[in-house]
Design a protein around this motif. Sequence first.
Motif, PDB file in Angstrom:
ATOM      1  N   SER A  38      -0.472 -12.025  -0.964  1.00  0.00           N
ATOM      2  CA  SER A  38      -1.081 -11.244  -2.040  1.00  0.00           C
ATOM      3  C   SER A  38      -0.925  -9.761  -1.747  1.00  0.00           C
ATOM      4  O   SER A  38      -0.790  -9.333  -0.607  1.00  0.00           O
ATOM      5  CB  SER A  38      -2.569 -11.587  -2.171  1.00  0.00           C
ATOM      6  OG  SER A  38      -3.253 -11.206  -1.014  1.00  0.00           O
ATOM      7  N   THR A  39      -0.987  -8.977  -2.808  1.00  0.00           N
ATOM      8  CA  THR A  39      -0.854  -7.528  -2.669  1.00  0.00           C
ATOM      9  C   THR A  39      -2.207  -6.833  -2.742  1.00  0.00           C
ATOM     10  O   THR A  39      -2.271  -5.639  -2.978  1.00  0.00           O
ATOM     11  CB  THR A  39       0.062  -6.974  -3.773  1.00  0.00           C
ATOM     12  OG1 THR A  39      -0.493  -7.314  -5.037  1.00  0.00           O
ATOM     13  CG2 THR A  39       1.462  -7.544  -3.655  1.00  0.00           C
ATOM     14  N   LYS A  40      -3.288  -7.594  -2.580  1.00  0.00           N
ATOM     15  CA  LYS A  40      -4.621  -7.012  -2.649  1.00  0.00           C
ATOM     16  C   LYS A  40      -4.844  -6.101  -1.435  1.00  0.00           C
ATOM     17  O   LYS A  40      -4.563  -6.485  -0.309  1.00  0.00           O
ATOM     18  CB  LYS A  40      -5.678  -8.112  -2.675  1.00  0.00           C
ATOM     19  CG  LYS A  40      -7.079  -7.591  -2.906  1.00  0.00           C
ATOM     20  CD  LYS A  40      -8.071  -8.705  -3.175  1.00  0.00           C
ATOM     21  CE  LYS A  40      -8.186  -9.643  -2.014  1.00  0.00           C
ATOM     22  NZ  LYS A  40      -9.290 -10.597  -2.160  1.00  0.00           N
ATOM     23  N   LEU A  41      -5.358  -4.925  -1.693  1.00  0.00           N
ATOM     24  CA  LEU A  41      -5.617  -3.989  -0.611  1.00  0.00           C
ATOM     25  C   LEU A  41      -6.895  -4.392   0.117  1.00  0.00           C
ATOM     26  O   LEU A  41      -7.881  -4.775  -0.509  1.00  0.00           O
ATOM     27  CB  LEU A  41      -5.768  -2.568  -1.158  1.00  0.00           C
ATOM     28  CG  LEU A  41      -4.513  -1.994  -1.832  1.00  0.00           C
ATOM     29  CD1 LEU A  41      -4.847  -0.646  -2.443  1.00  0.00           C
ATOM     30  CD2 LEU A  41      -3.398  -1.856  -0.828  1.00  0.00           C
ATOM     31  N   LYS A  42      -6.860  -4.270   1.413  1.00  0.00           N
ATOM     32  CA  LYS A  42      -8.047  -4.592   2.196  1.00  0.00           C
ATOM     33  C   LYS A  42      -8.996  -3.399   2.213  1.00  0.00           C
ATOM     34  O   LYS A  42      -8.578  -2.259   2.361  1.00  0.00           O
ATOM     35  CB  LYS A  42      -7.656  -4.956   3.625  1.00  0.00           C
ATOM     36  CG  LYS A  42      -6.858  -6.221   3.703  1.00  0.00           C
ATOM     37  CD  LYS A  42      -6.655  -6.656   5.118  1.00  0.00           C
ATOM     38  CE  LYS A  42      -5.937  -7.980   5.140  1.00  0.00           C
ATOM     39  NZ  LYS A  42      -5.860  -8.535   6.459  1.00  0.00           N
ATOM     40  N   ALA A  43     -10.252  -3.685   2.051  1.00  0.00           N
ATOM     41  CA  ALA A  43     -11.258  -2.624   2.053  1.00  0.00           C
ATOM     42  C   ALA A  43     -11.535  -2.209   3.495  1.00  0.00           C
ATOM     43  O   ALA A  43     -11.739  -3.041   4.368  1.00  0.00           O
ATOM     44  CB  ALA A  43     -12.536  -3.107   1.393  1.00  0.00           C
TER      45      ALA A  43
END
Length: 55
Positions: A38-43
């Motif tokens: 996934s391309t979700k950015l990590k917080a």
Amino acid sequence: MPQLNPNPWFLIMLTSWMVFSLIIQPKLLSFTTTNTPSTKLKATTKTTPWTWPWT
């Protein structure tokens, strides 16, 4: 010394590599992975430094 005679073993090795390269490998590479990246950015979490009581 029969170990140095490449006559039967070279053909077996060449055949097995050709079978692997031309038949088995494309079938294995055609499978899709179950967990796609996934391309979700990590917080990023804000961390505070630890205060040592003896310093």
